[in-house]
Design a protein around this motif. Structure first.
Motif, PDB file in Angstrom:
ATOM      1  N   ARG A 279       0.816  -1.218   0.000  1.00  0.00           N
ATOM      2  CA  ARG A 279       0.000   0.000   0.000  1.00  0.00           C
ATOM      3  C   ARG A 279       0.848   1.265   0.000  1.00  0.00           C
ATOM      4  O   ARG A 279       0.494   2.260  -0.641  1.00  0.00           O
ATOM      5  CB  ARG A 279      -0.947  -0.018   1.200  1.00  0.00           C
ATOM      6  N   ALA A 280       1.980   1.242   0.695  1.00  0.00           N
ATOM      7  CA  ALA A 280       2.837   2.423   0.743  1.00  0.00           C
ATOM      8  C   ALA A 280       3.513   2.701  -0.593  1.00  0.00           C
ATOM      9  O   ALA A 280       4.057   3.790  -0.799  1.00  0.00           O
ATOM     10  CB  ALA A 280       3.890   2.264   1.841  1.00  0.00           C
ATOM     11  N   SER A 281       3.464   1.748  -1.510  1.00  0.00           N
ATOM     12  CA  SER A 281       4.086   1.956  -2.825  1.00  0.00           C
ATOM     13  C   SER A 281       3.378   3.027  -3.638  1.00  0.00           C
ATOM     14  O   SER A 281       3.916   3.500  -4.643  1.00  0.00           O
ATOM     15  CB  SER A 281       4.109   0.642  -3.619  1.00  0.00           C
ATOM     16  N   VAL A 282       2.175   3.449  -3.229  1.00  0.00           N
ATOM     17  CA  VAL A 282       1.473   4.495  -3.983  1.00  0.00           C
ATOM     18  C   VAL A 282       2.064   5.873  -3.730  1.00  0.00           C
ATOM     19  O   VAL A 282       1.779   6.814  -4.478  1.00  0.00           O
ATOM     20  CB  VAL A 282      -0.042   4.513  -3.655  1.00  0.00           C
ATOM     21  N   PHE A 283       2.884   6.025  -2.701  1.00  0.00           N
ATOM     22  CA  PHE A 283       3.472   7.329  -2.409  1.00  0.00           C
ATOM     23  C   PHE A 283       4.613   7.619  -3.377  1.00  0.00           C
ATOM     24  O   PHE A 283       5.402   6.738  -3.701  1.00  0.00           O
ATOM     25  CB  PHE A 283       3.981   7.387  -0.969  1.00  0.00           C
ATOM     26  N   VAL A 290       2.103  10.178   9.005  1.00  0.00           N
ATOM     27  CA  VAL A 290       0.710  10.594   9.206  1.00  0.00           C
ATOM     28  C   VAL A 290      -0.116  10.274   7.978  1.00  0.00           C
ATOM     29  O   VAL A 290      -1.247   9.782   8.071  1.00  0.00           O
ATOM     30  CB  VAL A 290       0.645  12.108   9.521  1.00  0.00           C
ATOM     31  N   ALA A 291       0.445  10.533   6.798  1.00  0.00           N
ATOM     32  CA  ALA A 291      -0.264  10.226   5.560  1.00  0.00           C
ATOM     33  C   ALA A 291      -0.466   8.723   5.405  1.00  0.00           C
ATOM     34  O   ALA A 291      -1.514   8.275   4.930  1.00  0.00           O
ATOM     35  CB  ALA A 291       0.508  10.783   4.369  1.00  0.00           C
ATOM     36  N   VAL A 292       0.529   7.935   5.813  1.00  0.00           N
ATOM     37  CA  VAL A 292       0.416   6.477   5.705  1.00  0.00           C
ATOM     38  C   VAL A 292      -0.780   5.972   6.515  1.00  0.00           C
ATOM     39  O   VAL A 292      -1.521   5.094   6.068  1.00  0.00           O
ATOM     40  CB  VAL A 292       1.712   5.793   6.169  1.00  0.00           C
ATOM     41  N   LYS A 293      -0.960   6.527   7.705  1.00  0.00           N
ATOM     42  CA  LYS A 293      -2.098   6.108   8.525  1.00  0.00           C
ATOM     43  C   LYS A 293      -3.417   6.349   7.808  1.00  0.00           C
ATOM     44  O   LYS A 293      -4.326   5.517   7.849  1.00  0.00           O
ATOM     45  CB  LYS A 293      -2.098   6.859   9.860  1.00  0.00           C
ATOM     46  N   ARG A 355      -6.953   5.929  -4.822  1.00  0.00           N
ATOM     47  CA  ARG A 355      -8.019   6.900  -4.537  1.00  0.00           C
ATOM     48  C   ARG A 355      -7.858   7.481  -3.132  1.00  0.00           C
ATOM     49  O   ARG A 355      -8.067   8.671  -2.915  1.00  0.00           O
ATOM     50  CB  ARG A 355      -9.385   6.232  -4.678  1.00  0.00           C
ATOM     51  N   ARG A 356      -7.509   6.624  -2.194  1.00  0.00           N
ATOM     52  CA  ARG A 356      -7.306   7.116  -0.829  1.00  0.00           C
ATOM     53  C   ARG A 356      -6.117   8.076  -0.775  1.00  0.00           C
ATOM     54  O   ARG A 356      -6.147   9.070  -0.039  1.00  0.00           O
ATOM     55  CB  ARG A 356      -7.096   5.939   0.131  1.00  0.00           C
ATOM     56  N   HIS A 357      -5.088   7.781  -1.541  1.00  0.00           N
ATOM     57  CA  HIS A 357      -3.945   8.686  -1.636  1.00  0.00           C
ATOM     58  C   HIS A 357      -4.388  10.026  -2.212  1.00  0.00           C
ATOM     59  O   HIS A 357      -4.066  11.093  -1.675  1.00  0.00           O
ATOM     60  CB  HIS A 357      -2.868   8.045  -2.524  1.00  0.00           C
ATOM     61  N   ARG A 358      -5.144   9.984  -3.298  1.00  0.00           N
ATOM     62  CA  ARG A 358      -5.664  11.221  -3.892  1.00  0.00           C
ATOM     63  C   ARG A 358      -6.520  11.984  -2.902  1.00  0.00           C
ATOM     64  O   ARG A 358      -6.384  13.210  -2.744  1.00  0.00           O
ATOM     65  CB  ARG A 358      -6.496  10.877  -5.134  1.00  0.00           C
ATOM     66  N   ASP A 359      -7.384  11.287  -2.208  1.00  0.00           N
ATOM     67  CA  ASP A 359      -8.293  11.953  -1.271  1.00  0.00           C
ATOM     68  C   ASP A 359      -7.550  12.550  -0.085  1.00  0.00           C
ATOM     69  O   ASP A 359      -7.943  13.603   0.436  1.00  0.00           O
ATOM     70  CB  ASP A 359      -9.359  10.970  -0.780  1.00  0.00           C
ATOM     71  N   TYR A 360      -6.476  11.890   0.348  1.00  0.00           N
ATOM     72  CA  TYR A 360      -5.695  12.451   1.449  1.00  0.00           C
ATOM     73  C   TYR A 360      -5.085  13.776   1.033  1.00  0.00           C
ATOM     74  O   TYR A 360      -5.124  14.762   1.791  1.00  0.00           O
ATOM     75  CB  TYR A 360      -4.591  11.480   1.883  1.00  0.00           C
TER      76      TYR A 360
END
Length: 691
Positions: A279-283, A290-293, A355-360
């Motif tokens: 999941r962290a590979s999207v960064f 904090v963003a990872v959470k 999508r969660r990355h975008r929304d964050y």
């Protein structure tokens, strides 16, 4: 990577360049006779480390320095020119195409541009390199990529894995030395002896001397003996050597030893660690805990476990810990990220997590939007600059996967980053793409419209800005959108100023100032006071203009606001200068320059220095010529000099003429050139040193 000249700090610099002296020297030799050198090789072979070491050793040979552009965070080729401009001391605010701006900037400079990790952007990199090399005869480019760029002038240096011992003498292989070096970092006091020598040599042979694979294996010596490590690798290699499962595929295919090391590291992670890895590979770029959470946590991966899991992945060399002044951050090597991304897609979670990355980052942009007019502007500038690779990735995903109006919402919410913080050209790029893609009327589109109009104003594009602002105002008034209406009027006022119509500018600004109905968003009133003060000052009504600027200062102080107040100080300096009070003008201009430099607001810096120069002339100081050269350097990066405003252009020309008459042509030209060619930091310090 921080913006600015690269000082040669290597990723993983604690690892010595074991067995790579010949490769480094080879790259240096090629750069001595070729303008484009590409270091190629399989994933994990150490291309970046070799290229960066060679570049660091060559720094003194390039008059204008060595500049590093990290490309791995980029998702698409269209972002490449902006990444190069960001890495150079070039505030990308011109309205011209970015590649053209880069070509002009590099034309007369002697520097080395390092493009690190090009393989996913090969065509875009090749096109950019051809253009820049053609425009800049003293430019050299050093690229790292799994495949050559395919340019005519390209010299390719292929990096092979480290030699491994063929017999019983471990000293014949640099791979063993690397393993021992990394083992000692993992297990303090670790050494090779008669009991573990054979096992360690088997590990190096099995991993075929591939540096990244060896480093990953060494991290396991914390919990495994060398003999057990060798045994497990043997078993794992047999399995991975025959698998066709897509998670081990790559383009180009990974070296089998790297598949072994990464796949085995993945297998030895706990299920929670594997899931976080994926999941962290999207960064893109750095990873904020904090963003990872927010992006990665759910019922399967509770947020309270995230900090411990991040530390654990760092211990296993899956993540690299990077402490900063703002707190801990992590990063993931490209090959490790690639493995995680493939695994995430195989899990069927790729779209959801992105999508969660975008929304964050949409939520982060909204927070910055709401907080910008306040005391935390420097902190927001720092935070958003660090997060630029992730903001780009979120915007690109929103444009490629349009849902609702997220691209418009994100691009518009970032107005405070594009407009005040020196990212005008990139902001215009994303705003115009989002506006062209999503034409449905609504709040998101109206906000993107006025944000884009303000960007255009700062680039001197008055007619385009006015057209967009008029369209925004018509729709906003029809829909009862107070905030967008006020901002559209402000944009119209600013556009009128740069087109020389001060009466119309003052009229539009007064509509905002006199409006009884206001939104909770206080920026329109600040901007209206700024544009009204400027329009009245330019029209010769100095007292009226100064009164508006005093009101602006009071409002800014109430909110702890610095950025807009600094623009007010620039305009107050212009008014004081016009009223024959050069010392007061100098004080206001210096106060403005300090703020604008901290926020890298090139427009504000150029305007402030354009006041400091005539203030110096009034004091009989020849230093004004050097400041005019410095201002000229900055204006070139903004776009139209003096934003095309007739009054400012006239003031500038009058100052140039007076200084030339004071110094004489030769002395003026020498001082002007010194200012134009100086390092920007040194130039601003010089301007601020005026008494």
């Amino acid at each position: 990577m921080q913006v600015g000249q690269w000082q040669g700090n290597l990723p993983g610099e604690s690892t010595r360049m074991i067995g790579r002296r010949g490769e480094v020297d080879g790259v240096r030799a090629l750069l001595g006779r070729s303008r484009l050198v590409t270091v190629t090789g399989v994933a994990g072979v150490g291309k970046s480390r070799i290229a960066l070491r060679a570049a660091a050793e060559l720094r003194e040979e390039f008059a204008d320095g060595v500049w590093l552009v990290a490309l791995s965070p980029l998702v698409e080729g269209s972002a490449l020119p902006y990444a190069i401009a960001e890495a150079l001391p070039l505030s990308d605010q011109s309205s011209r195409p970015v590649t053209e701006v880069l070509a002009d900037y590099l034309a007369d400079r002697e520097l080395l541009l390092v493009l690190d990790t090009c393989e996913h952007l090969t065509e875009a990199c090749a096109e950019a390199v051809r253009t820049l090399l053609a425009a800049a005869p003293r430019l050299r480019v050093l690229a790292t990529s799994r495949r050559p760029l395919g340019c005519a002038e390209e010299q390719v240096r292929t990096v092979d894995p480290l030699p491994v011992p063929e017999g019983d003498d471990w000293r014949e292989g640099d791979a063993v030395e690397l393993l021992l070096d990394r083992a000692a970092a993992t297990v303090p006091g670790f050494t090779m002896d008669e009991r573990n020598r054979d096992a360690l040599m088997r590990v190096c042979r099995r991993l075929e001397g591939l540096p990244l694979a060896i480093e990953l294996a060494a991290a396991r010596l914390r919990e495994l003996s060398p003999a057990r490590l060798a045994e497990r690798l043997e078993d794992r290699f047999t399995v991975l050597g025959t698998t066709d499962h897509q998670v081990y595929d790559a383009d180009p295919p990974w070296h089998q030893a790297l598949r072994t090391a990464i796949g085995w590291s993945h297998q030895l992670c706990t299920p929670a660690e594997r899931l976080l890895w994926a999941r962290a590979s999207v960064f893109a770029g750095g990873i904020d805990p904090v963003a990872v959470k927010q992006v990665c946590a759910d019922d399967r991966l509770p947020s309270w476990q995230i900090p411990q899991l991040l530390e654990s992945l760092a211990d296993k060399s899956i993540l690299i810990w990077e402490p900063t002044g703002a707190g801990d951050r992590y990063r993931m090597l490209d090959t490790i990220r690639e493995f995680g991304a493939i695994w995430l897609k195989d899990l069927g979670q790729d779209e959801r997590v992105r999508r969660r990355h975008r929304d964050y980052y949409l939520a982060l942009a909204r927070d910055g939007d709401a907080s910008w007019i306040g005391p935390d502007q420097y902190a927001w500038y720092d935070r958003m600059t660090v997060e630029l690779p992730n903001l780009r990735a979120a915007l690109q995903f929103a444009l490629v996967r349009p849902e609702g109006h997220t691209a418009l919402e994100l691009a518009g919410a970032l107005w405070f980053f594009w407009y005040p913080c020196g990212f005008l050209q990139e902001g215009r790029h994303f705003l115009e793409r989002a506006l062209a893609q999503d034409r449905a009327p609504g709040p998101a589109r109206r906000k993107a419209m006025w944000a884009c109009a303000l960007v255009l104003v700062c680039q001197g594009e008055g007619a385009l800005a006015e057209k967009l602002a008029v369209e925004c105002a018509a729709e906003a008034e029809a829909q009862g959108d107070v905030e967008a209406t006020l901002m559209a009027w402000c944009a119209m006022s600013c556009a009128a100023i740069i087109m020389g119509d001060n009466a119309r500018a003052a009229e539009a600004a007064r509509k905002v100032i006199d409006r009884e109905e206001r939104s909770l968003f206080c920026f329109p009133e600040l901007l209206a006071c700024t544009s009204y003060g400027m329009s009245r000052t330019m029209a010769g009504s100095f007292e009226d203009g100064i009164a508006a600027l005093e009101r602006l200062r009071t409002l800014c102080d109430q909110h702890g606001e610095r950025w807009q107040r600094a623009y007010g100080d620039v305009l107050r300096a212009q008014a004081e200068l016009a009223c024959g009070r050069p010392e007061q003008a100098r004080a206001y201009a210096k106060a403005a320059l300090e703020v604008k430099w901290r926020l890298h607001d090139s427009l504000g810096m150029a305007m402030a220095i354009d006041v400091l120069a005539p203030a110096a002339v009034a004091a009989g100081e020849g230093r004004a010529a050097r400041m005019l050269g410095l201002a000229d350097q900055i204006w070139d990066t903004v776009g139209k000099h003096q934003i095309g405003t007739p009054e400012l252009v006239a003031t500038r020309r009058a100052c140039e003429s007076e200084v030339r008459g004071m110094l004489g042509d030769r002395a003026y030209d020498e001082a002007f050139s010194a200012g134009r060619d100086t390092d920007l930091d040194a130039g601003v310090a010089y301007a601020l040193s005026a008494r």
